[in-house]
Design an enzyme around this catalytic site. Structure first.
Site, mmCIF file in Angstrom:
data_model
loop_
_atom_site.group_PDB
_atom_site.id
_atom_site.type_symbol
_atom_site.label_atom_id
_atom_site.label_comp_id
_atom_site.label_asym_id
_atom_site.label_seq_id
_atom_site.Cartn_x
_atom_site.Cartn_y
_atom_site.Cartn_z
ATOM 1 N N CYS A 325 -11.425 44.530 11.720
ATOM 2 C CA CYS A 325 -11.358 45.739 12.605
ATOM 3 C C CYS A 325 -12.291 47.005 12.782
ATOM 4 O O CYS A 325 -13.179 46.248 13.190
ATOM 5 C CB CYS A 325 -10.040 46.589 12.200
ATOM 6 S SG CYS A 325 -9.140 48.045 13.572
ATOM 7 N N HIS A 422 -5.354 42.042 11.626
ATOM 8 C CA HIS A 422 -5.257 42.779 10.355
ATOM 9 C C HIS A 422 -3.571 42.116 9.475
ATOM 10 O O HIS A 422 -3.182 41.155 10.279
ATOM 11 C CB HIS A 422 -4.177 44.237 10.546
ATOM 12 C CG HIS A 422 -4.996 44.829 11.130
ATOM 13 N ND1 HIS A 422 -6.601 45.876 9.974
ATOM 14 C CD2 HIS A 422 -4.706 45.596 12.072
ATOM 15 C CE1 HIS A 422 -6.576 46.672 11.069
ATOM 16 N NE2 HIS A 422 -6.601 46.848 11.413
#
Length: 479
Positions: A325, A422
């Protein structure tokens, strides 16, 4: 409603366990946290964003997470400011004073979510935030007693005896409540007790006589309870093999979703090293740059702390680097924030380890996804990000998603990879493939989801044994 004398007193864990206790009895129960402040979040089935702890509590209740379970989520971007998320959707950044005035609007959101969940479930297990005795936060409170009073919800107060001062915590908290709030408290729970309970009994008797409130249970310290942390980083490690893969994760000032690494902490073949500010990183096989709520700010910190030179050295000696991310965005050549999404508008030069260019946008991507790695291994996870990072020509994607999109990328030499996903280490086959890529011989698959289920059941078993459930829930747990 479970309220605590302090942060990390055991509110999240107690609500998780009670959701499983009721679920076992066939009760349709859902978790609810009016207001949460956390950088660990999860994506819900309705495409919203809630605190990670509420997603865990939903799992304990046997249901899918929904944005109504945490209608107000505050994600800090600085020491005095945070992004405000209402019913799963990002609104705007506010400083602490602005949000204090905004609480009346937030309360309307909380009550709407409460009513929506209440129409679907027999029971709602509510978690407070911090402590109800924070005098400076009492006005327009939506997180603790202000909410409980508004919806007429009974309260139990939990305290952590392992910190010390448990009787002062409980008596002091009760004393600082108004008469109507004191009457709302049904009893106390003491958490994380070690030792001979008979030696504690005189104190329990005194507490009940002093306050007129029953002690509903004393919970033992559950060693190595491996459940998702609400906010604080859990650095505990499970039992390890003699030869482990060395993994290093820098702790950014605004690190987010560090629960990504719980599967590695618990893996017997991995030694995970969190490196906080001021600490020199050790030699590693794999360096993972985690998510960030202020990616340009954390990138500045990373460079100032000397990590850029460390990464160049690490790669020169054959190490691997993975960005997740915000960490993925940092690997590129530039990060632009033309709208001032996370801080003042501007452009930052990245680590320049991959030919990537990221532009932050106001619309946040929130997806629960599945896909495959290049070797065909199944991967699942979730996306929470404001940036778009096109895949450069000539580079392979990190993963191919089932919805047809390509995620992330890999360097031509195979040493560097980046992804927006994630939770990628929670998938057993994907975890094994990534550890093999990082240099671990004969990497084993570990089923994080099965472990999480087992730990929830272990917690619920503990509550069944040590709480007065018949007094808490006479309609469902009568002896």
């Amino acid at each position: 409603m479970v309220q605590g004398t302090t942060s990390d007193a055991g509110k999240s864990i107690l609500v998780t366990g009670l959701c499983r206790v009721l679920h076992r009895r066939g009760v349709r129960v859902a978790p609810f946290k009016p207001q949460n402040m956390s950088l660990n979040s999860a994506v819900t089935e309705d495409g919203g964003e809630i605190g990670r702890a509420q997603a865990l509590q939903a799992q304990a209740a046997g249901i899918a997470p929904h944005s109504d379970m945490n209608p107000v989520l505050l994600k800090p971007t600085s020491d005095t400011g945070a992004q405000v998320i209402l019913r799963g959707r990002a609104q705007r950044n506010q400083d602490a004073r602005q949000y204090h005035d905004y609480k009346k609007v937030a309360m309307d959101t909380v009550l709407a979510a409460w009513d929506a969940l209440g129409s679907q479930y027999e029971a709602l297990m509510v978690e407070g935030a911090g402590s109800p005795a924070e005098i400076n936060l009492r006005a327009n409170d939506i997180a603790n007693m202000g909410f409980a009073e508004r919806v007429d919800c009974p309260v139990i107060i939990v305290a952590d005896i392992d910190r010390g001062g448990v009787f002062a915590h409980l008596v002091g908290t009760l004393e600082l409540l108004s008469p109507s709030e004191q009457a709302r408290v049904q009893g106390f729970v003491i958490n994380r007790f070690r030792g001979d309970i008979s030696l504690l009994q005189p104190g329990l008797d005194w507490l009940e006589e002093r306050t007129g409130k029953p002690v509903l249970g004393v919970l033992p310290y559950l060693q190595q309870l491996q459940l998702d942390a609400e906010d604080a980083i859990d650095t505990s490690q499970g039992d390890k093999d003699d030869h482990c893969l060395q993994v290093v994760v820098p702790v950014f000032p605004r690190i987010s979703n560090h629960t990504d690494f719980d599967a590695l902490r618990q893996h017997p073949q991995v030694e995970l090293h969190y490196v906080p500010p001021g600490r020199q990183p050790p030699p590693a096989d794999l360096v993972i740059l985690p998510g960030s709520k202020n990616v340009r700010g954390d990138l500045r910190w990373l460079k100032q702390a000397g990590w850029q030179d460390y990464l160049v050295r690490h790669l020169r000696y054959g190490g691997r680097v993975l960005g997740i991310c915000g960490g993925y965005q940092m690997l590129g050549a530039s990060i632009e924030d033309p709208g001032g999404i996370e801080e003042a508008a501007g452009r930052s030069t990245g680590l320049d380890l991959l030919p990537l260019h990221t532009v932050l946008e106001s619309e946040k991507a929130l997806h629960r996804v599945r896909g495959t790695l290049p070797g065909g291994e199944t991967i699942s996870g979730y996306e929470i990000h404001c940036g778009k990072t096109p895949l450069p020509s000539g580079l392979a994607p990190f993963a191919r998603l089932d919805d047809g999109r390509l995620d992330g990328c890999r360097s031509a030499d195979g040493q560097i990879a980046g992804t927006y996903l994630h939770g990628l280490f929670d998938s057993p086959d994907a975890c094994r493939a990534l550890l093999t890529w990082a240099g671990l011989a004969q990497a084993r698959a570990e089923d994080r989801e099965a472990l999480r289920e087992a730990e929830i059941d272990r917690l619920a078993d503990c509550l069944e044994q040590h709480l007065d459930l018949a007094r808490l829930f006479p309609q469902w747990c009568a002896q």
